[in-house]
Scaffold this active site. Sequence first.
Site, mmCIF file in Angstrom:
data_model
loop_
_atom_site.group_PDB
_atom_site.id
_atom_site.type_symbol
_atom_site.label_atom_id
_atom_site.label_comp_id
_atom_site.label_asym_id
_atom_site.label_seq_id
_atom_site.Cartn_x
_atom_site.Cartn_y
_atom_site.Cartn_z
ATOM 1 N N SER A 120 -5.801 -0.288 13.745
ATOM 2 C CA SER A 120 -6.593 0.928 13.964
ATOM 3 C C SER A 120 -7.329 0.821 15.290
ATOM 4 O O SER A 120 -7.606 -0.285 15.777
ATOM 5 C CB SER A 120 -7.611 1.095 12.830
ATOM 6 O OG SER A 120 -8.576 2.066 13.141
ATOM 7 N N GLY A 173 0.799 -1.219 0.000
ATOM 8 C CA GLY A 173 0.000 0.000 0.000
ATOM 9 C C GLY A 173 0.829 1.266 0.000
ATOM 10 O O GLY A 173 0.524 2.223 0.705
ATOM 11 N N ALA A 174 1.879 1.277 -0.831
ATOM 12 C CA ALA A 174 2.867 2.361 -0.767
ATOM 13 C C ALA A 174 2.534 3.570 -1.626
ATOM 14 O O ALA A 174 3.180 4.606 -1.499
ATOM 15 C CB ALA A 174 4.240 1.823 -1.178
ATOM 16 N N GLY A 222 -1.375 7.931 0.649
ATOM 17 C CA GLY A 222 -1.613 8.090 2.072
ATOM 18 C C GLY A 222 -0.430 7.783 2.964
ATOM 19 O O GLY A 222 0.704 8.188 2.705
ATOM 20 N N ILE A 223 -0.700 7.031 4.032
ATOM 21 C CA ILE A 223 0.318 6.704 5.027
ATOM 22 C C ILE A 223 1.458 5.901 4.402
ATOM 23 O O ILE A 223 2.626 6.112 4.725
ATOM 24 C CB ILE A 223 -0.300 5.896 6.187
ATOM 25 C CG1 ILE A 223 -1.428 6.668 6.858
ATOM 26 C CG2 ILE A 223 0.757 5.543 7.227
ATOM 27 C CD1 ILE A 223 -2.290 5.823 7.763
ATOM 28 N N GLY A 224 1.120 4.987 3.511
ATOM 29 C CA GLY A 224 2.145 4.160 2.892
ATOM 30 C C GLY A 224 3.151 4.971 2.101
ATOM 31 O O GLY A 224 4.361 4.717 2.166
ATOM 32 N N TYR A 270 -14.684 -3.800 8.851
ATOM 33 C CA TYR A 270 -13.409 -3.122 9.014
ATOM 34 C C TYR A 270 -12.890 -3.270 10.447
ATOM 35 O O TYR A 270 -11.707 -3.558 10.668
ATOM 36 C CB TYR A 270 -13.551 -1.646 8.659
ATOM 37 C CG TYR A 270 -12.251 -0.878 8.709
ATOM 38 C CD1 TYR A 270 -11.278 -1.067 7.730
ATOM 39 C CD2 TYR A 270 -11.998 0.028 9.731
ATOM 40 C CE1 TYR A 270 -10.078 -0.371 7.775
ATOM 41 C CE2 TYR A 270 -10.795 0.734 9.785
ATOM 42 C CZ TYR A 270 -9.850 0.527 8.799
ATOM 43 O OH TYR A 270 -8.655 1.213 8.854
#
Length: 276
Positions: free
Chosen positions: A135, A7-8, A11-13, A160
Amino acid sequence: MTTIITGATSGIGKATSYELAKKGHALYLLVRDVVKGDELAKQLSRQTGNREIYSVKCDLSDLYSVRTAAEKLKSRLFAVNVLINNAGGIFPQRRTSKDGFEMTFAVNHLGHFLLTQQLMPLLIKGQARIINVSSEAHRVGRPNFNDLQGKESYSAWKAYGNAKLYNIWFTKSIADKFGDKGLTAFALHPGVVNSGFGTGLSGFSRLLLSLARPFMISPEKGAETTVYLATQATLHTKSGGYFKKKKPVKPSADANNVAYREKLWQLSELLITRDL
């Protein structure tokens, strides 16, 4: 340091990849879209001067794609020092993966479970840290082991929350099962980040996200705990822990249920071999 991250590309990735590239990590970006992945690798190299950044196609919702990516990595690498299972998503309506699994379960848990299992020889050689992005939503997780795929009852937030609880169970199981082989594992809450998360939600969920957006943190701020766990030297005694704002915090009571996490591990092993 050789580091793999899922997930790079957003966002965070993406923010995590940039910070680790600056620190000189040899980065392998596992991405669904190799065009975006290649562009990001070139961008990070230009920005940081780090020439050891590569993209590898890996669709976490497709077990064949995960196995193919793992084989490619095993053919190129001798050892892996850090694995960051960062990718995730929430799906407004129930969808199934190519393999027939509910998509939230497939992307947030099962794909990462298989990836970690497939890379285990490299992880052991590298005495690796495995970092699972969970999370605070795990606190609403109430899994039904008779309906892991949400066929009988599905809601986006319930699925989720369950998946984020699975991330913590997975982390604790790795610490227990592979600690004697030199592996450490950590789960974390990155914060409520202003990114593309939740795109496609509707109704009340969409309203809640829009109201919360002004109070959300940046992807760069959200990446801080992941970067900390990937680089801090003295964390081995905290293996299996859940972190928030770079500090260990107590997860939900269900997160510490050993019987449940062992059951999840056994079921996950069965599911990843189902299509062989």
